[in-house]
Design an enzyme around this catalytic site. Structure first.
Site, short mmCIF file in Angstrom:
data_model
loop_
_atom_site.label_atom_id
_atom_site.label_comp_id
_atom_site.label_asym_id
_atom_site.label_seq_id
_atom_site.Cartn_x
_atom_site.Cartn_y
_atom_site.Cartn_z
N PRO A 99 19.66 -38.18 10.43
CA PRO A 99 21.03 -37.67 10.53
C PRO A 99 21.08 -36.17 10.34
O PRO A 99 20.47 -35.63 9.41
CB PRO A 99 21.77 -38.41 9.41
CG PRO A 99 21.02 -39.70 9.28
CD PRO A 99 19.57 -39.34 9.53
N CYS A 100 21.83 -35.50 11.22
CA CYS A 100 21.77 -34.04 11.26
C CYS A 100 23.00 -33.36 10.69
O CYS A 100 23.06 -32.13 10.63
CB CYS A 100 21.58 -33.58 12.71
SG CYS A 100 22.97 -34.02 13.80
N GLN A 101 24.01 -34.13 10.24
CA GLN A 101 25.26 -33.49 9.85
C GLN A 101 25.07 -32.49 8.71
O GLN A 101 25.79 -31.49 8.63
CB GLN A 101 26.29 -34.54 9.44
CG GLN A 101 26.83 -35.35 10.60
CD GLN A 101 25.97 -36.58 10.89
OE1 GLN A 101 24.83 -36.67 10.43
NE2 GLN A 101 26.51 -37.51 11.64
#
Length: 369
Positions: A99-101
């Site tokens: 996940p890149c958030q």
């Protein structure tokens, strides 16, 4: 180079020639399977995948044969609960996009964001599986973080040659300007990032939407919304390539006050796509014009789920599971399969000890006639 063939929305139309699947793949944080799909086209066979979101996991299973790792109750296993040692010696390529958030420019980029720690789970999997190669995908800002530096350092300590950098999807045949960071590692031999041919011509929105009715049919993901009369008036003020500033100039009486009070800012908000250019990045709420450049090039509406999937290079026969919102999230979060195919061909060549190509054939002639 070869011209694209086949009907619009097909694998052949994308310029893809699927290879025999002689190498094995384990996909982590798999989402709907955009990365896996492109890699299978390039000659990798999915052994298993990890994806905790139920809808995305159902989509992956529907397209790749029930490979999501699940617990005794059939629930998708989170990364933290997977023992990867059983895959040691069986995996040619370990891939995934944590996940890149927590790293995204659109967020607050908090150093203690718990999502930032999931990249450690990816490195743990590399350590336990010891694949011949790995591929990790994320947003470009990760390259300037301690996490990005540690990923490279630790992978090299494990015996991998590593390269990392940003690839622009439109330079590899994707009808979308989407920049992503990729970390590639190979245990035995050198590794590099694929490079586009200088002077590449881009795939366009017009070519991506070929064959789709201008008006949504509400079938096969070509789903429309029911806008209010005011929304239709707002859409009509924005020309091809325009944005919210056209609305502000022409119809301040129906412009949201928050925009009138903000005379500067993003030029993509409430933007209309260009027919003969690639789209901008397709994110998870592409059905909301106030979120970006998501208005159809000529029709007074946002793009449909099918059009967004086309811009992401999912073929029309790829099946999505879940609600409209869940499917939109899967589409927007995916690695474009065509970009994954290019990278997969590059890694397949490295693993099979063939010369590594500078450019992949068939991907660069997809332009209007």
């Amino acid at each position: 180079m070869n011209e694209a063939q086949g009907r619009p929305g097909s694998v052949e139309y994308l310029g893809v020639t699927p290879r025999s699947q002689r190498l094995t793949l384990l996909d982590l944080f798999a989402g709907a399977g955009g990365l896996s799909l492109g890699l299978t086209w390039a000659g990798f066979r999915s052994l298993a995948a990890v994806e905790v979101d139920p809808a995305a996991a159902a989509t992956y299973d529907a397209n790749f044969g029930g490979h999501i790792l699940r617990d005794s109750r059939g629930r998708p296993l989170p990364m933290e609960q997977v023992d990867f040692t059983s895959f040691r010696g069986r995996v040619d390529l370990l891939s995934g996009g944590p996940p890149c958030q927590g790293f995204s420019l659109l967020g607050t980029r908090l150093e203690d964001d718990p999502r930032n720690r999931l990249w450690r789970e990816f490195i743990r999997a590399v350590d336990e599986v010891q694949p011949r190669a790995f591929l990790m995908e994320n947003v470009p800002p990760i390259l300037k973080t301690q996490e990005g530096a540690f990923t490279i350092e630790h992978a090299r300590e494990l015996g991998y040659s590593v390269v990392a950098g940003v690839l622009s999807a439109e330079q590899f045949g994707v009808p979308q300007k989407r920049k992503r960071a990729f970390f590639l590692g190979v245990r035995d031999g050198a590794v590099s990032l694929p490079r586009p041919l200088p002077g590449t011509k881009f795939m366009t929105v017009r070519r991506a939407f070929a064959g789709l009715p201008l008006q949504p049919t509400n079938e096969d993901l070509h789903m429309g919304r029911t806008p209010t009369g005011t929304s239709l008036e707002r859409y009509a003020t924005v020309p091809e390539g325009g944005n919210r500033f056209d609305l502000m100039a022409k119809r301040p009486d129906i412009t949201p006050r928050c925009w009138l009070e903000k005379a500067t800012g993003s030029t993509d908000v409430f933007g209309r796509l260009h027919w003969d250019q690639p789209a901008l990045t397709i994110r998870t709420e592409f059905y909301k014009p106030e979120k970006g450049r998501y208005l159809h090039p000529s029709e007074h509406r946002p793009i449909t789920h099918r059009e967004a999937a086309r811009l992401q290079t999912f073929p029309d026969d790829f099946h999505f599971e879940g609600s409209k919102i869940e499917v939109a999230r899967q589409i927007g979060n995916a690695v474009p399969p065509l970009l994954a195919y290019v990278i997969g061909l590059h890694l397949e060549s490295a693993l099979e000890r063939r010369s590594v190509p500078t450019v992949q054939p068939t991907l660069f002639e997809l332009v209007p006639g």
